[in-house]
Design an enzyme around this catalytic site. Structure first.
Site, short mmCIF file in Angstrom:
data_model
loop_
_atom_site.label_atom_id
_atom_site.label_comp_id
_atom_site.label_asym_id
_atom_site.label_seq_id
_atom_site.Cartn_x
_atom_site.Cartn_y
_atom_site.Cartn_z
N SER A 427 0.86 -1.30 -0.04
CA SER A 427 0.03 0.08 0.19
C SER A 427 0.84 1.30 -0.15
O SER A 427 0.30 2.44 -0.27
CB SER A 427 -0.92 0.04 1.17
OG SER A 427 -0.64 -0.67 2.22
N HIS A 448 -2.60 -3.09 -6.54
CA HIS A 448 -3.11 -2.55 -5.30
C HIS A 448 -4.43 -2.69 -5.37
O HIS A 448 -5.32 -2.15 -6.06
CB HIS A 448 -2.71 -1.10 -4.98
CG HIS A 448 -2.94 -0.66 -3.82
ND1 HIS A 448 -3.46 0.83 -3.74
CD2 HIS A 448 -2.87 -1.07 -2.55
CE1 HIS A 448 -3.70 1.15 -2.25
NE2 HIS A 448 -3.30 -0.18 -1.71
N GLU A 460 -5.55 -0.43 -8.45
CA GLU A 460 -4.53 0.14 -9.02
C GLU A 460 -3.50 -0.38 -9.70
O GLU A 460 -2.74 -1.29 -8.92
CB GLU A 460 -3.78 1.24 -8.02
CG GLU A 460 -4.99 2.40 -7.77
CD GLU A 460 -4.29 3.29 -6.68
OE1 GLU A 460 -4.19 4.68 -7.03
OE2 GLU A 460 -3.98 2.95 -5.79
N ASN A 498 -4.76 6.42 -2.32
CA ASN A 498 -4.22 6.66 -1.07
C ASN A 498 -3.77 8.10 -0.65
O ASN A 498 -3.72 8.61 0.22
CB ASN A 498 -3.27 5.73 -0.21
CG ASN A 498 -3.85 4.48 -0.04
OD1 ASN A 498 -5.16 4.29 0.06
ND2 ASN A 498 -3.33 3.18 0.05
N1 LIG Z 1 -5.02 -4.28 5.19
C1 LIG Z 1 -5.41 -3.24 3.91
O1 LIG Z 1 -6.47 -2.91 4.17
C2 LIG Z 1 -4.50 -3.34 2.97
C3 LIG Z 1 -4.93 -2.72 1.68
C4 LIG Z 1 -3.96 -2.69 0.52
C5 LIG Z 1 -2.82 -3.34 0.46
N2 LIG Z 1 -2.18 -3.88 1.63
C6 LIG Z 1 -0.94 -4.47 1.65
O2 LIG Z 1 -1.23 -5.92 1.54
C7 LIG Z 1 -0.15 -6.77 2.26
C8 LIG Z 1 -0.72 -7.55 3.25
O3 LIG Z 1 -1.45 -6.75 4.21
P1 LIG Z 1 -2.54 -7.88 5.24
O4 LIG Z 1 -3.43 -6.74 5.65
O5 LIG Z 1 -3.12 -8.86 4.35
O6 LIG Z 1 -1.61 -8.30 5.95
P2 LIG Z 1 -1.71 -9.65 6.97
O7 LIG Z 1 -0.75 -9.40 8.22
O8 LIG Z 1 -3.31 -10.04 7.41
O9 LIG Z 1 -1.43 -10.85 6.09
C9 LIG Z 1 0.02 -11.25 5.99
C10 LIG Z 1 0.28 -12.39 5.60
O10 LIG Z 1 1.51 -12.79 5.07
C11 LIG Z 1 2.07 -13.84 5.67
N3 LIG Z 1 3.36 -13.81 5.41
C12 LIG Z 1 4.50 -13.22 6.14
N4 LIG Z 1 5.83 -13.60 5.82
C13 LIG Z 1 5.59 -14.30 4.55
C14 LIG Z 1 6.62 -15.09 3.64
N5 LIG Z 1 7.62 -15.08 3.89
N6 LIG Z 1 6.06 -15.84 2.93
C15 LIG Z 1 4.68 -15.98 2.60
N7 LIG Z 1 3.79 -15.46 3.30
C16 LIG Z 1 4.16 -14.49 4.41
C17 LIG Z 1 1.59 -14.05 7.09
O11 LIG Z 1 1.78 -15.21 7.67
C18 LIG Z 1 0.06 -13.51 6.78
O12 LIG Z 1 -0.58 -14.43 6.85
C19 LIG Z 1 0.56 -5.38 2.72
O13 LIG Z 1 1.93 -5.18 2.09
C20 LIG Z 1 -0.12 -4.12 2.91
O14 LIG Z 1 0.54 -3.20 2.98
C21 LIG Z 1 -3.21 -3.95 2.80
#
Ligand SMILES: NC(=O)c1ccc[n+]([C@@H]2O[C@H](COP(=O)([O-])OP(=O)(O)OC[C@H]3O[C@@H](n4cnc5c(N)ncnc54)[C@H](O)[C@@H]3O)[C@@H](O)[C@H]2O)c1
Length: 706
Positions: A427, A448, A460, A498
């Site tokens: 993000s 994104h 995006e 964002n």
């Molecule tokens: N939460 C939101 O609203 C949102 C929106 C857009 C983008 N994002 C982006 O998406 C990404 C994930 O966010 P999220 O909210 O889903 O996080 P989350 O913490 O819910 O999930 C992350 C997952 O990644 C796994 N993980 C960690 N290291 C790993 C590895 N080496 N190999 C495989 N899996 C691994 C973890 O075990 C976990 O299940 C981030 O980059 C975040 O910035 C989040």
């Protein structure tokens, strides 16, 4: 000129009227068809050998998908549009007035003018196919069913159900349609035509009285009861639309008038309201969104580049976002996906995410459990990199950490093919920085998504300097298969959505620190037309997420992104929002009786809440920040066009659709007024309001974005 309608006579006396618009994949109704259909109806009337008529579509997958909306843009005045509606009334009345039985045989989309055409027939039968959907979605374009729908629908299925369909624009499936009396029968597609012919042979049926619960009967059956219903509906509409959308009230008025004064009067009112609505800026804005998205569906995102086929995908990380991404990949795109996580928890989360959504469909009888299981079988999991070699695209949704993202890039280059695309769902991290670890940077791109993934329509697609056109085109096509509307944006901190959202949220936080109450702020922006206010949104997204992104944006984009000091205090108090039950509002048991502000937030921030500022001023201050930043994004080429900027804001943030998006809204205000507003705030609150250079230039030259 090639004909749209063809009439064929059968030996049993039934004639088939087939509609097939030449050269188009779907049938839509156009004003120019009126003389053709009128002539055919005259021919039918004059031919006493015809004992019944079946109306059917010549297209494989649609009955009639609606009226051709582009003809509305050709209307110069409300009167022109009123006359279009009157013309439709005339043709449909001729059809309905035939003294032989007329049956509509419906397979595929039967929407808007298409459903109104079917309603003018004496009976309707539809196929049980999942492609068959019926509805009157005109309200979504700021319009009303102007082909007699506001009159025939309530007479057929009752006022309450008709209002529900017309005010929401929702589409119903065959089984629901027969249950509510919208169609008389549902049959397999293979016997649709035969059934319709049998119905026509059986002759005109006198319509059975509507089966309704007693309360509904009492309400709908008397003028007093009906008035109660209309008043209730009006109240609900005003609550939902905040008075920003004129069409729902006009729909209610058409039904009210028609039920009180009869069909003919009702149709007159319908045409008058339809004409007036076509001429409203709200409908023009909503139609522009429709045209923009239709146009975007044809674009590759990278000129002439051809997308490659994606036969298999991998999702890294099965958390909140990864679970959602894997789910839309199997259920929408129907592409097999392998989810890789380091923990079993992540993997079971991803499987559970998809299962829960699919199972909802089974419970609502939209799919069978076998169909659910077949889709679930498309998702497999691994904690090692097993079974990933043949992936065409990898979507990365691991923790937001640059070193970890680099690790992912290296892993994928080692484990997958040379052509495999690496798409990051980061993000806030610039894609250029992620691609720095790649030996094949042309395969690296940003993709994104917004949370919740299955609901938010926008993605995006972020190309960095070395991303290849083929990678862009393939990623765009992949996102579209997942049911998303992609916009291609240039790489920069916060990308587009964002970035414009951050300034808007910061301004809301400033207002809070000036003492404006949390709920007062939220109400002001909901009144403006956003689906939720900024404080609620921050609670939903996570105050911690906002706190993490802000410094990145400030560092990359400058002082105006500096978050108000409140974040530190909120973080120190472990206030993350809904996810830990502690934010601007109360959660859990305390919220049982409705949404309430957590008043302790005021003492934490050392504030005495007030509601002093007018809602209009609050909304204006937050919104001009978003608008000004959108102009900067256009200036810097982050978005390719005002159109992309409008679609991004509406589909990614919920910018009020009736305003048509930030750029269309600025065109309504005028660049000069925008500059005046910004400079006014700049002198009061500082340089974060300094107008973008492009805006000033446009104001000086009297230019508009469109
Ligand atoms: N939460 C939101 O609203 C949102 C929106 C857009 C983008 N994002 C982006 O998406 C990404 C994930 O966010 P999220 O909210 O889903 O996080 P989350 O913490 O819910 O999930 C992350 C997952 O990644 C796994 N993980 C960690 N290291 C790993 C590895 N080496 N190999 C495989 N899996 C691994 C973890 O075990 C976990 O299940 C981030 O980059 C975040 O910035 C989040």
């Amino acid at each position: 000129m090639e004909k749209t309608f063809s009439l064929s006579r059968r030996d049993d006396g039934i004639a088939l009227l087939t509609m097939d618009v030449p050269g188009e994949t779907m049938n839509t109704l156009k004003a120019q068809f009126a003389p053709e259909i009128t002539a055919i109806l005259q021919e039918i009337k004059a031919d006493s050998s015809i004992k019944g008529l079946v109306l059917i579509s010549g297209k494989a997958d649609s009955f009639v998908a609606g009226a051709d909306i582009s003809m509305l843009d050709a209307c110069e005045t409300a009167e022109d549009a009123r006359l279009l509606s009157r013309q439709g009334h005339h043709v449909f009345a001729e059809l309905e007035g035939l003294n032989i039985p007329v049956v509509a045989a419906i397979h595929g989309a039967c929407l808007g003018g298409g459903l109104e055409l079917a309603l003018a027939c004496h009976q309707r039968v539809c196929s049980d196919s999942s492609k068959t959907m019926l509805g009157v979605p005109e309200v979504q374009l700021g319009l009303l069913p102007g082909g007699g729908g506001t009159q025939r629908l309530p007479r057929l299925i009752g006022i309450a159900k008709a209002l529900d369909l017309m005010l929401t624009g929702k589409q119903v499936r065959p089984k629901q349609a027969v249950k509510m009396g919208l169609v008389d029968d549902v049959v397999p597609e293979s016997i649709l035509l035969d059934t319709a012919i049998e119905m026509a042979l059986a002759g005109k049926k006198t319509r059975k009285p509507l089966k309704q619960p007693l309360v509904t009967k009492l309400l709908e059956g008397t003028p007093v009861g009906r008035n109660i219903m209309f008043d209730q509906a009006t109240k609900q509409v005003l609550k939902k639309t905040q008075g920003n959308y004129p069409s729902p009230l006009k729909i209610i008025d058409c039904v009210r008038e028609g039920m009180a004064k009869g069909m003919e009067k009702g149709l007159e009112v319908e045409a008058a309201h339809f004409g007036a609505l076509v001429a409203t800026p709200e409908s023009a804005a909503l139609r522009s969104i429709f045209f923009a998205t239709t146009e975007m569906k044809k674009e590759t995102g990278a000129g002439d580049a051809k997308p490659r086929k994606v036969a298999k995908a991998v999702v890294l990380g099965g958390g909140l976002m990864g679970g959602g991404i894997a789910s839309v990949t199997t259920t929408k795109a129907k592409v097999p996906v392998r989810v890789k996580d380091i923990s079993d928890k992540g993997l079971s989360n991803a499987l559970g995410y998809a299962y829960k959504l699919l199972d909802k469909g089974v419970k609502r009888r939209h799919m069978t459990s076998a169909e659910r299981d077949k889709l679930m079988a498309l998702m497999t999991t691994t904690t090692e990199y097993r079974g990933v070699k043949d992936a065409d695209i990898v979507v990365e949704a691991v923790f937001e950490d640059l070193n970890l993202k680099h690790q992912m890039v290296r892993d994928i280059e080692r484990e997958c093919g040379e052509h495999t695309i690496f798409a990051s769902n980061t993000s806030s991290l610039p894609i250029t920085q992620i691609a720095a670890a790649a030996s094949r940077p042309e395969n690296v791109i940003g993709l994104h998504y917004f949370s919740p993934v299955e609901k938010m329509p926008l993605v995006e697609v972020i190309a960095h300097e070395k991303t290849s056109p083929e990678t862009i085109a393939t990623t765009v096509a992949f996102a579209r298969k997942q049911g998303k509307t992609p916009i291609v944006v240039k790489d920069c901190a916060g990308f587009y959505v964002n970035r414009i959202l951050a300034l808007y949220m910061n301004e809301a936080a400033q207002l809070l620190l000036e003492g404006q109450a949390v709920d007062h702020l939220d109400k002001a922006l909901v009144k403006f037309g956003f689906p939720v206010g900024p404080m609620t949104l921050l609670d939903e997204v996570g105050i911690d997420v906002g706190a993490k992104i802000s410094p990145i944006l400030e560092k990359e984009l400058g002082e105006r992104f500096k978050a108000p000091a409140a974040f530190d205090k909120l973080m120190a108090d472990d206030r993350k929002g809904r996810k830990n039950g502690k934010g601007f509002y109360l959660y859990g048991k305390a919220a049982k009786k409705g949404k309430k502000v957590d008043e302790s937030v005021y003492s934490l921030l050392g504030l005495t809440p007030a509601t002093g500022k007018e809602a209009g001023e609050i909304a204006e201050r937050c919104v001009v920040q978003m608008l000004n930043e959108a102009v900067r994004c256009l200036e810097e080429g982050i978005i390719a066009s005002p159109r992309d900027g409008d679609i991004g804001a509406i589909f990614g943030i919920g910018f009020p659709p009736f305003l048509g998006g930030p750029f269309r809204y600025m065109d309504t205000l005028g660049a000069a007024k925008m500059v005046r507003l910004l400079e006014g705030y700049q002198s009061k609150y500082g340089d974060r309001f300094a107008p973008a250079a492009l805006l000033k230039a446009m104001a000086a030259e009297g230019k508009t974005f469109y």
